[in-house]
Write a protein that holds these residues in place. Sequence first.
Motif, PDB file in Angstrom:
ATOM      1  N   ALA A  85       0.645  -1.377  -0.038  1.00 21.20           N
ATOM      2  CA  ALA A  85       0.349  -0.388  -0.264  1.00 21.20           C
ATOM      3  C   ALA A  85       1.250   1.073  -0.052  1.00 21.20           C
ATOM      4  O   ALA A  85       1.705   1.466   0.643  1.00 21.20           O
ATOM      5  N   VAL A  86       0.607   2.372  -1.029  1.00 21.29           N
ATOM      6  CA  VAL A  86       1.218   3.593  -0.630  1.00 21.29           C
ATOM      7  C   VAL A  86       0.611   5.086  -0.691  1.00 21.29           C
ATOM      8  O   VAL A  86      -0.722   5.150  -1.621  1.00 21.29           O
ATOM      9  N   SER A  87       0.568   5.755   0.197  1.00 19.97           N
ATOM     10  CA  SER A  87      -0.080   7.199   0.238  1.00 19.97           C
ATOM     11  C   SER A  87       0.008   7.575  -1.253  1.00 19.97           C
ATOM     12  O   SER A  87       1.249   7.435  -2.087  1.00 19.97           O
ATOM     13  N   THR A  88      -0.694   8.539  -0.734  1.00 23.86           N
ATOM     14  CA  THR A  88      -0.603   9.511  -1.861  1.00 23.86           C
ATOM     15  C   THR A  88       0.982  10.356  -2.800  1.00 23.86           C
ATOM     16  O   THR A  88       1.350  10.914  -3.549  1.00 23.86           O
ATOM     17  N   THR A  89       1.542  10.580  -1.229  1.00 28.42           N
ATOM     18  CA  THR A  89       2.569  10.918  -1.184  1.00 28.42           C
ATOM     19  C   THR A  89       3.400  10.372  -1.461  1.00 28.42           C
ATOM     20  O   THR A  89       4.175  10.959  -2.800  1.00 28.42           O
ATOM     21  N   MET A 202      14.774   6.154  -2.333  1.00 31.66           N
ATOM     22  CA  MET A 202      15.056   5.636  -0.752  1.00 31.66           C
ATOM     23  C   MET A 202      14.957   7.284  -0.040  1.00 31.66           C
ATOM     24  O   MET A 202      14.201   7.877   0.906  1.00 31.66           O
ATOM     25  N   ALA A 203      16.218   7.710  -0.428  1.00 33.97           N
ATOM     26  CA  ALA A 203      16.271   9.397   0.393  1.00 33.97           C
ATOM     27  C   ALA A 203      15.280   9.976   0.386  1.00 33.97           C
ATOM     28  O   ALA A 203      14.774  10.750   1.310  1.00 33.97           O
ATOM     29  N   LEU A 204      14.200  10.060  -0.988  1.00 36.68           N
ATOM     30  CA  LEU A 204      13.104  11.284  -0.689  1.00 36.68           C
ATOM     31  C   LEU A 204      11.975  10.518  -0.053  1.00 36.68           C
ATOM     32  O   LEU A 204      11.408  11.059   1.352  1.00 36.68           O
ATOM     33  N   PHE A 205      11.791   9.054  -0.106  1.00 34.97           N
ATOM     34  CA  PHE A 205      11.473   8.065   0.954  1.00 34.97           C
ATOM     35  C   PHE A 205      11.413   8.322   2.593  1.00 34.97           C
ATOM     36  O   PHE A 205      10.773   9.118   3.499  1.00 34.97           O
ATOM     37  N   LEU A 206      12.414   8.437   2.365  1.00 36.85           N
ATOM     38  CA  LEU A 206      13.728   9.046   4.546  1.00 36.85           C
ATOM     39  C   LEU A 206      12.760  10.290   4.602  1.00 36.85           C
ATOM     40  O   LEU A 206      12.279  10.737   5.830  1.00 36.85           O
ATOM     41  N   ASP A 207      12.691  11.234   3.652  1.00 43.09           N
ATOM     42  CA  ASP A 207      12.968  12.966   3.667  1.00 43.09           C
ATOM     43  C   ASP A 207      11.657  12.561   4.251  1.00 43.09           C
ATOM     44  O   ASP A 207      11.590  13.991   4.350  1.00 43.09           O
ATOM     45  N   HIS A 208      11.034  12.576   3.647  1.00 46.97           N
ATOM     46  CA  HIS A 208       8.723  12.350   3.699  1.00 46.97           C
ATOM     47  C   HIS A 208       8.532  11.461   4.762  1.00 46.97           C
ATOM     48  O   HIS A 208       6.968  11.558   4.696  1.00 46.97           O
ATOM     49  N   GLY A 209       9.727  10.619   5.530  1.00 51.89           N
ATOM     50  CA  GLY A 209       8.714  10.210   5.975  1.00 51.89           C
ATOM     51  C   GLY A 209       7.954   8.856   6.120  1.00 51.89           C
ATOM     52  O   GLY A 209       6.952   8.742   6.070  1.00 51.89           O
ATOM     53  N   ILE A 210       8.619   8.277   4.197  1.00 52.92           N
ATOM     54  CA  ILE A 210       7.400   7.204   4.093  1.00 52.92           C
ATOM     55  C   ILE A 210       7.478   5.692   4.424  1.00 52.92           C
ATOM     56  O   ILE A 210       7.214   5.119   4.599  1.00 52.92           O
ATOM     57  N   VAL A 211       9.168   5.776   4.447  1.00 55.77           N
ATOM     58  CA  VAL A 211       9.410   4.143   5.380  1.00 55.77           C
ATOM     59  C   VAL A 211      10.066   5.015   6.657  1.00 55.77           C
ATOM     60  O   VAL A 211      10.860   6.415   6.420  1.00 55.77           O
ATOM     61  N   ARG A 212      10.492   4.437   7.488  1.00 52.29           N
ATOM     62  CA  ARG A 212      11.174   4.312   8.673  1.00 52.29           C
ATOM     63  C   ARG A 212      12.236   2.622   8.695  1.00 52.29           C
ATOM     64  O   ARG A 212      12.052   1.652   8.845  1.00 52.29           O
ATOM     65  N   LEU A 213      13.276   3.668   9.768  1.00 49.20           N
ATOM     66  CA  LEU A 213      14.723   2.240   9.520  1.00 49.20           C
ATOM     67  C   LEU A 213      14.629   1.981  10.492  1.00 49.20           C
ATOM     68  O   LEU A 213      14.536   2.690  11.465  1.00 49.20           O
TER      69      LEU A 213
END
Length: 227
Positions: A85-89, A202-213
């Motif tokens: 599942a992926v959000s609009t962002t 991945m950098a974009l995902f991390l910057d926008h809170g899409i994923v968390r390490l």
Amino acid sequence: MTSNIYDRVVLDEGDRDAQVRRKMQLSKALLESLPQQPFWHPEYVQFGDLTSGLLHPTITPPFFARIEKFQPPLLGMFDCIAGYAVSTTAIELIESVDPGVHRYHPFNLTMADGSPTPEPYMLLNIGQRADTIALEASPHMVKVFPGATLDDGPNKYPDWYRYRIDNKRNYPSSAVYKDKVKGLSIWYDHKLNEIMICDKLMALFLDHGIVRLEEKAPYFLWQLREV
């Protein structure tokens, strides 16, 4: 990097068995509609899942789920019955680096009380497949032959193999071919049976809170060398 780096979201998927059967039926129909490749094998192509790099037609009616438990904030990408599942962002970020490559299918997702999620979610249908692993530069990677026996294994079907990591804590020793990953942002590696995400996305995902390490499980962030 592999994509197995997000917190677990606990979902209520209703009649899960029915949704799994429907998922398999859709995947089987998709595979039967495509030109067959000489190396295809039922286990090898993973039934044409939404994450396997094969584009599905619009899925109707949509799959559904209700979020029962999560660790706030709700991330923009997580595992579910039909893939991810992926959000609009998240979709906007993917399209910013991979415009027009992937598809997004409707997904009826709600919070535990039945209210809408903070932003809409769809199902990610990855549109790229590749064979990128540099086996000779990955000392902890080995070939495996799904369902193979002494009679029908490597000698008879040499292309029906996958890669497997023998030691997950040695992920950083793995490598990919630079020429094969060039231009790829998010794709399915069909011999490793994993989703790959490039550093830029991945950098974009991390910057926008899409994923968390996960700090307690660093091997979930699998960084690959290019050779």
